[in-house]
Scaffold this active site. Sequence first.
Site, short mmCIF file in Angstrom:
data_model
loop_
_atom_site.label_atom_id
_atom_site.label_comp_id
_atom_site.label_asym_id
_atom_site.label_seq_id
_atom_site.Cartn_x
_atom_site.Cartn_y
_atom_site.Cartn_z
N LEU A 19 1.04 -1.16 0.00
CA LEU A 19 -0.08 0.10 0.03
C LEU A 19 0.81 1.35 -0.08
CD1 LEU A 19 -2.84 1.21 0.20
CD2 LEU A 19 -2.70 1.03 2.54
N GLY A 451 20.41 18.14 16.74
CA GLY A 451 21.44 16.96 16.73
C GLY A 451 21.68 16.51 15.22
N CYS A 535 5.43 3.73 7.65
CA CYS A 535 5.64 2.84 8.68
C CYS A 535 6.95 2.79 9.47
CB CYS A 535 5.50 1.47 7.59
SG CYS A 535 4.05 1.23 6.69
N HIS A 713 9.60 21.45 9.99
CA HIS A 713 8.61 20.76 9.14
C HIS A 713 8.28 21.61 7.81
CE1 HIS A 713 7.98 19.16 13.24
NE2 HIS A 713 8.16 17.94 12.61
N CYS A 745 13.33 21.12 15.81
CA CYS A 745 13.87 19.77 15.89
C CYS A 745 14.97 19.39 15.07
CB CYS A 745 12.72 18.89 15.61
SG CYS A 745 12.61 16.98 16.00
N1 GLN Z 1 18.51 14.47 18.02
C1 GLN Z 1 17.52 13.93 17.05
C2 GLN Z 1 17.79 14.75 15.71
O1 GLN Z 1 18.08 15.85 15.64
C3 GLN Z 1 16.14 14.54 17.94
C4 GLN Z 1 14.92 13.97 16.96
C5 GLN Z 1 13.70 14.02 17.61
O2 GLN Z 1 13.40 14.72 18.47
N2 GLN Z 1 12.66 13.20 17.21
O3 GLN Z 1 17.19 14.21 14.83
ZN ZN Z 2 12.36 16.67 17.98
#
Ligand code: GLN
Ligand code: ZN
Length: 782
Positions: A19, A451, A535, A713, A745
């Site tokens: 899928l 990171g 997934c 994002h 992030c």
């Molecule tokens: N250290 C991870 C990164 O930078 C943290 C990812 C996350 O918060 N999901 O990708």
């Molecule tokens: Zn994050």
Amino acid sequence: MSIPISTLGTPRIGPRRELKTALEAHWAGRQNETALLATAAQLRASNWARQSLLGVTHIPSNDFSLYDQVLDMSAVVGAIPSQYGWEGGSVPLSTYFAMARGRRGHDDRGHEGCCHGGGGVPALEMTKWFDTNYHYMVPEFRRGQAFELASAKPIDEFREAVALGFHTHPVLIGPVTYLLLGKSKDEGLDPLTLLPGLLPVYAEILHRLAAAGADWVQFDEPCLVLDLDENARAALRHAYGVLSSTVSDLKIMIATYFGGLGYNLDLALDLPSAGLHLDLVRAPSQLGQAVARASADKVLSLGVIDGRNVWRSNLTALLDRIEPAVAALGPHRVVLAPSCSLFHVPYDVEAERAFDPELRSWLAFAVQKIGELKTLSTALVDGRRAVADELAQSDAAAAARRASARIHDAGVAARMDGLTPAMSERQHPYTLRRRAQEWLGLPQFPTTTIGSFPQTGAVRKARADHAKGWIDDADYQRFLRQETTQAITWQEEIGLDVLVHGEFERNDMVQYFGEQLAGYAFTQHGWVQSYGSRCVRPPIIYGDVSRPRAMTVEWARFAQSLTKRPVKGMLTGPVTMLQWSFVRDDLEREQVCRQIALALRDEVGDLERAGIRIIQIDEPAIREGLPLRHAEKEAYLTWAVACFRLAASGVDDATQIHTHMCYSEFNDIIHAVGGLDADVISIETARSKMELLDAFRAYRYPNEIGPGVYDIHSPRCPTVAEMRDLLAKARERIAGDQLWVNPDCGLKTRSWDEVRPALVNMVAAARKLREETAPARVAASA
Ligand code: GLN
Ligand code: ZN
């Protein structure tokens, strides 16, 4: 006489993620709608055939979805927000996918689920399905919301099955759970007040299903395991009062799962439905109560096989438990089922050819779980002797697992015994640590990243080539060193204060560590749906967890050797390591988490000894581990926080511990976030325009915070002014000397072309803020 077997629902992505492949080909314009729908129909047909072959008597239909079953329900009842331009009639696939993924505008740069002018429309919000790692699309409701049957999917799929020779039990999300999962877009609107308008659509579905030949319909009402107020309880009574009298010979099975009914048990039993499904894995004790209280004609569906985990059941022990209940009810009032839909486990253990045979013998995925139900059913009707071989095998597997040396590690047990409260405490409170960390020489508003840097095509290709043996270890290491070196050099150049090595060597933040820890195993095909076409293959924690050797020290040391600026060590925290795995069921989750924390504690210590004096322990999953019931939340948060602290607290005061969390609600867990006592926390806040910081302000969060100023994002590059404004907003909520500057992030899903200008701007925004606040700072310290 036999005892029926139900699955409540099955995996739907296909044994080889067919899928996913078809969806992505369709979205990329490489496959038309007809081809996509043909693949979907094939998957449904093979799901029905497989279940029928394995002996399932109550085979579900409408458990399939092209994207998400809650989104399907919104299409079925015509709850389509106006921005998607639906004008009545049946909902086109393009509208359905626009709700799922957003629609691009003509000058949009092609980002899923985001809109920046040009006529783009964002996707519906997405959130976690109860306490699972599956995400559903949140229905949106407005005042005066009208409902109409806008998709005949439940009826079509029932008919499709009939044409193939399968008599199915259609599955619908119950009206009350559906409304409670939705979100009101008008202030003061309680979605439950929309119930009277919604029920006629459900009634119409029932009429049509009955006309098509259905005799049972499953209504999923997992909301019954939550703390429900009287309003919701009344809504349930009203809804099933109406629905049960809609079509006289159509029987309703109300399915509850993910926990016990608690004080809702009597309510659920009294609802006028022909049957009630109970989760007897998470709440085994409710069986006795339900048997005692159910009315004489109520069918009970006994969810005795774990639908949320991958372990083989101990069938003899199960029979000991359920035989008395079945005797009391009589076989005609019993259905055997998994605790919840089998959707949450992978397809088939047999596909795991490369898996360690001993471990494999302990596992049961969807196919094996149906086999277990079949064995139970036969044993209950024809006696245990009729399935003596199966029971003997099940007993032997359970005994072998219990006794296996692979599970029990005396070294781990000794360390667990030796845990002391002091191990979860830093040497001194934060105020003193802060002074001890001044040697790091960081400026005001220090800049850093979370990171990961872009996992480019080249990085992914090198990893895949290395995994296939096409490039050797030395070449792969050389490649990774080159990527890391470039990343460090570039971060220095643009003036970031705390650098990261970039995580190029990591496939996934949990898998990378799990692969290096004892007690973890990985499948080849054990995929479960996370959302849409996405997934995941959760690792399996089967035994005591320990760390045979250092996991990240070499890369951190290498990166640090390239620069005088501090390089931040990067670890995944114990709660996240637990939460995103299938966890052994023979030890409390809390204890498993402690074992992981001890392993990470050793890693933290090794990093510190290697000269890495800033260490980040990511815990994005702390919040999603929250139990569904209020009464259980505090206990969870207490051990979750303790585990983080166990991992983090072995270091010197002068070593700075960071953590990172990314999701959008801190109000109900802020005391736990404070309890982590990390020196610095980075959080996702850009999209909420810093509103998430209100929780930190109200709590008077004392340590340092990096509220994300760059929404990773989106492919959009935030301007200096935008980020500066966000920082100004942040300063309204937290003190200047607490504030760090970082993205929301990790950057692994972005491209370097997007990341480079964004981080250059971010550093410029921090500098601007420093300039603007410099005089004030002099005055304050004078
Ligand atoms: N250290 C991870 C990164 O930078 C943290 C990812 C996350 O918060 N999901 O990708
Ligand atoms: Zn994050």
